[in-house]
Design a protein around this motif. Sequence first.
Motif, mmCIF file in Angstrom:
data_model
loop_
_atom_site.group_PDB
_atom_site.id
_atom_site.type_symbol
_atom_site.label_atom_id
_atom_site.label_comp_id
_atom_site.label_asym_id
_atom_site.label_seq_id
_atom_site.Cartn_x
_atom_site.Cartn_y
_atom_site.Cartn_z
ATOM 1 N N LEU A 277 0.827 -1.197 0.000
ATOM 2 C CA LEU A 277 0.000 0.000 0.000
ATOM 3 C C LEU A 277 0.868 1.256 0.000
ATOM 4 C CD1 LEU A 277 -2.923 1.173 0.322
ATOM 5 C CD2 LEU A 277 -2.558 1.003 2.787
ATOM 6 N N THR A 278 1.832 1.327 0.909
ATOM 7 C CA THR A 278 2.673 2.529 0.972
ATOM 8 C C THR A 278 3.626 2.613 -0.220
ATOM 9 O OG1 THR A 278 4.216 1.417 2.471
ATOM 10 C CG2 THR A 278 2.518 2.804 3.475
ATOM 11 N N THR A 279 4.075 1.471 -0.716
ATOM 12 C CA THR A 279 4.969 1.475 -1.880
ATOM 13 C C THR A 279 4.238 1.965 -3.122
ATOM 14 O OG1 THR A 279 6.269 -0.334 -0.946
ATOM 15 C CG2 THR A 279 6.466 0.043 -3.319
ATOM 16 N N VAL A 280 3.060 1.435 -3.365
ATOM 17 C CA VAL A 280 2.281 1.841 -4.538
ATOM 18 C C VAL A 280 1.872 3.309 -4.414
ATOM 19 C CG1 VAL A 280 0.112 1.470 -5.794
ATOM 20 C CG2 VAL A 280 1.505 -0.482 -5.096
ATOM 21 N N ALA B 150 2.535 8.841 -6.069
ATOM 22 C CA ALA B 150 2.811 10.216 -5.661
ATOM 23 C C ALA B 150 3.952 10.805 -6.477
ATOM 24 C CB ALA B 150 3.149 10.255 -4.167
ATOM 25 N N ALA B 151 5.032 10.058 -6.600
ATOM 26 C CA ALA B 151 6.187 10.547 -7.358
ATOM 27 C C ALA B 151 5.807 10.808 -8.813
ATOM 28 C CB ALA B 151 7.337 9.547 -7.274
ATOM 29 N N GLY B 152 5.103 9.867 -9.413
ATOM 30 C CA GLY B 152 4.666 10.048 -10.799
ATOM 31 C C GLY B 152 3.733 11.233 -10.952
ATOM 32 N N GLY C 9 2.480 11.683 -1.290
ATOM 33 C CA GLY C 9 3.854 11.357 -0.931
ATOM 34 C C GLY C 9 4.109 11.493 0.557
ATOM 35 N N VAL C 10 3.575 12.540 1.154
ATOM 36 C CA VAL C 10 3.715 12.730 2.602
ATOM 37 C C VAL C 10 3.020 11.587 3.348
ATOM 38 C CG1 VAL C 10 3.039 14.212 4.549
ATOM 39 C CG2 VAL C 10 4.025 15.225 2.485
ATOM 40 N N ILE C 11 1.834 11.220 2.897
ATOM 41 C CA ILE C 11 1.089 10.133 3.544
ATOM 42 C C ILE C 11 1.849 8.818 3.417
ATOM 43 C CG2 ILE C 11 -1.028 8.747 3.414
ATOM 44 C CD1 ILE C 11 -2.450 11.419 2.591
ATOM 45 N N ALA C 12 2.369 8.518 2.238
ATOM 46 C CA ALA C 12 3.114 7.270 2.031
ATOM 47 C C ALA C 12 4.377 7.250 2.888
ATOM 48 C CB ALA C 12 3.466 7.105 0.551
ATOM 49 N N ARG D 11 7.346 5.248 7.550
ATOM 50 C CA ARG D 11 8.116 5.575 8.759
ATOM 51 C C ARG D 11 7.476 4.973 10.004
ATOM 52 N NH1 ARG D 11 7.312 11.175 10.157
ATOM 53 N NH2 ARG D 11 5.717 10.249 11.434
ATOM 54 N N ASN D 12 6.163 5.085 10.118
ATOM 55 C CA ASN D 12 5.462 4.527 11.271
ATOM 56 C C ASN D 12 5.603 3.009 11.326
ATOM 57 O OD1 ASN D 12 4.659 7.010 12.211
ATOM 58 N ND2 ASN D 12 2.645 6.917 11.251
#
Length: 127
Positions: A10-13, A18-20, A49-52, A57-58
């Motif tokens: 989920l965070t990777t996708v 986000a980057a794209g 991006g911030v959310i991912a 990090r969490n």
Amino acid sequence: MDPATVETRLTTVLGAWAAGSVVLGGVLAARPATRAFGRQTAGWGAVDGVIAAAGARNRRRRGPTDPARLRRVLLVNAGLDVGYLVAGAALLRGDRWRGDGAAVLVQGAFLLALDGTAAAALRPTAG
């Protein structure tokens, strides 16, 4: 699928999306014909991006999120995603906000698919 794997994917996708979105949005924002769509896309990408990053990090600090809690969050997010689709469709009605509306629709549709798929993967199994 293992809940930790679901959360990692989920965070990777989301991070890749986000980057794209930031890159494509930046390119499109430089052109007058696609400025609104690009600006909106880049903005959503920055927030995603911030959310991912915060999610990753969490997970590193605290370990995987409780699957039931993560599923609830994803289902709430899916409800918000539907709201984004409605808002995007409403913005399409007028000429002034059409590019913004189209970008909100794209982002909302992607997020609904992502949140819905991850929530379904975390569905409790009977037994």
